[in-house]
Motif scaffolding. Sequence first.
Motif, short mmCIF file in Angstrom:
data_model
loop_
_atom_site.label_atom_id
_atom_site.label_comp_id
_atom_site.label_asym_id
_atom_site.label_seq_id
_atom_site.Cartn_x
_atom_site.Cartn_y
_atom_site.Cartn_z
N UNK A 216 53.76 29.17 1.58
CA UNK A 216 53.08 28.54 0.45
C UNK A 216 52.65 29.58 -0.58
N UNK A 217 52.16 30.72 -0.10
CA UNK A 217 51.79 31.80 -1.02
C UNK A 217 52.99 32.23 -1.85
N UNK A 218 54.14 32.38 -1.20
CA UNK A 218 55.35 32.76 -1.92
C UNK A 218 55.72 31.75 -2.99
N UNK A 219 55.59 30.45 -2.69
CA UNK A 219 55.90 29.42 -3.68
C UNK A 219 54.95 29.48 -4.87
N UNK A 220 53.66 29.69 -4.60
CA UNK A 220 52.69 29.78 -5.70
C UNK A 220 53.01 30.98 -6.58
N UNK A 221 53.29 32.13 -5.95
CA UNK A 221 53.59 33.34 -6.73
C UNK A 221 54.83 33.13 -7.58
N UNK A 322 51.29 39.76 9.62
CA UNK A 322 50.84 38.88 8.54
C UNK A 322 50.73 39.67 7.23
N UNK A 323 50.21 40.86 7.29
CA UNK A 323 50.04 41.65 6.07
C UNK A 323 51.38 42.03 5.44
N UNK A 324 52.34 42.36 6.29
CA UNK A 324 53.68 42.66 5.76
C UNK A 324 54.26 41.42 5.09
N UNK A 325 54.09 40.26 5.74
CA UNK A 325 54.57 39.02 5.13
C UNK A 325 53.86 38.72 3.82
N UNK A 326 52.57 39.04 3.75
CA UNK A 326 51.83 38.79 2.52
C UNK A 326 52.31 39.71 1.40
N UNK A 327 52.62 40.95 1.73
CA UNK A 327 53.20 41.84 0.71
C UNK A 327 54.51 41.27 0.19
#
Length: 605
Positions: A216-221, A322-327
Amino acid sequence: MKADTIMNNPREKNRENTLMATDRNPLLLLPYLAFFLPLYIETSGSKQAFSLQWAMFRCQVMAGNDILLIPLSKEILSILTGHGPGEVISGMVVWLVATICLVGAFILTLYGFWKTGGKFVAWVPGLLLISGALFLMSGLVRYAVATDPPGKLFVPVGILFIFFAGWWGYRNLRKAMPEQETDVPTSPVTPVRFFGVPLKGIGWQVLKADLIILAFTGLVVKLLVISVALPALEHILTADMTLYYWYAESIFHGRLPYISFYAEYPQLFFLPLIIAYLPLLSSPDFTGFLFTFGTMNLLFDLGTLACVYILAARFFGQTHAFRAGLLYATAFSTAFFIPILFDIIPTFFLVFSLCCFIHGKEMVSYLSAATGVLLKWFPFACFPVFFLSNLKNGRDMKNYWKGVAVSILAAAACMVPFVLLNTEKFIETYRFHIVRQPEAHSFVYYLDTIFSFFHVQAPANLFLIIMVFAECLLLYWYFRHLDTSELTLTCVLLLSVLVFFLCNKVMATYYLVWLTPFLAIFLLRSLRHLVLFYVVQVVMFLETPALMGIVYKPYWDYSVLENSLPSIPFIFYTVKFAIFFVLLYAIVRDLRHLRNSPSRPEGIE
């Protein structure tokens, strides 16, 4: 760097086999559905025209169904130039502040996920309520007050949702936000298995929650970045995407690549185009093709994100996975290109191949790498690196040679028919990239420009020779001097792709898609590494799309001097390539200090 944390600390071993109090709640991202909802709908008195206002852009549908998209960036330009009535400009200013508040709340929520808590997260509900109030005020000022024709209808759909989200946040944020990580584990879990290999301390519940948050974060970005860059998007879509559509349309009209027309891509490149075109057979349409092709790319992006998470989980554990995925999800320059260009597809097969190899599924790994090569050539880096890894670890080479043989047969099945039907055009596909002229955004062109300034003629194909030499040197260094760990293997593969990236005669901005999954894993080590990750994203985003037409124009050259002063493109590319060589140095330096056992990155606390 905390060396060998998991290997030497019994408490860490116990923690890796349990669910921690850092489980993240995807519901915390619910307020940011507001980015996808029209915040209000406004219709004219005649109901023949209406306007939909999103946070980042406005869509006006005119009488006759003509559609006009007005991005927030264009609204900001109107503010700066003072065009329009005072009430309208006031409404734009308020809308801009409201959007900043909403984006700020989103960033603070991600910060809370990263830090597993944090005092600034308490500001999120207030920012949401403020943004909702400002959006409502802006809408009323710009439309209900400034232009109030009889019969106008104003429906604040998304604004009401933001108010609800802010209210919900006040009631539930503290309970839903993950608390600071503790040393006391909760109930043991059965870890998720990837090809039969357990992921450290990650159960299905944690995995699903993390991937939902990251996806979802990726879609928003992507929505935010593309909305900001809408003016430049038209120029990009009329280049590569138009060519993609023409290729697909030509195939369905009976014209075959390498036979009826020349194509500069490998054979499987056309398969995704055909798949994206299939739903449009009854009524072919370029806009429809954009949608189907973009949707397919987003699916491959999701697969790449999952691979990044799995690799980081294997190396470092759940928190850093999770942090790598968030980056990766917040890599905004890469996010701009993923829905509209092809490169995420071969990138997925590259990263998936690495995932499979590390988890012991060599045959799948080699077939995935071969598929990537037949889509775009850079995944070929897998084969020599995997070969040396097998040798260094003393593995039986039968599986490797069997995998290579099957990959060669699969490649031959794709290539031989075209060779037999039109050998000349087939060979031209591969010869073209050797003899082609370098493009303006490449390092090759940059050095050619400097050579020309000093009236020095560079040898033909100099960078091809440099690339081959650098790749051989890297493989020798890996085989003779580096350790046998999976983390080192991954870093060497990153360096191999980076060398190809730097020596490529195109080095287009969207080639950053190739590197971003690896950079998201390796640039977690410290604050300096994180800054470097986003500096790379910034400089590539500035080149395209932000400064498109200023720094780079398609089929446009630049020189060292312009009007007796250093030209803007030359200055920009000097900075850009300096950043990439700093990146290269940082990766090589870290690789030299890796030990046999993977260690946790320091992280950012």
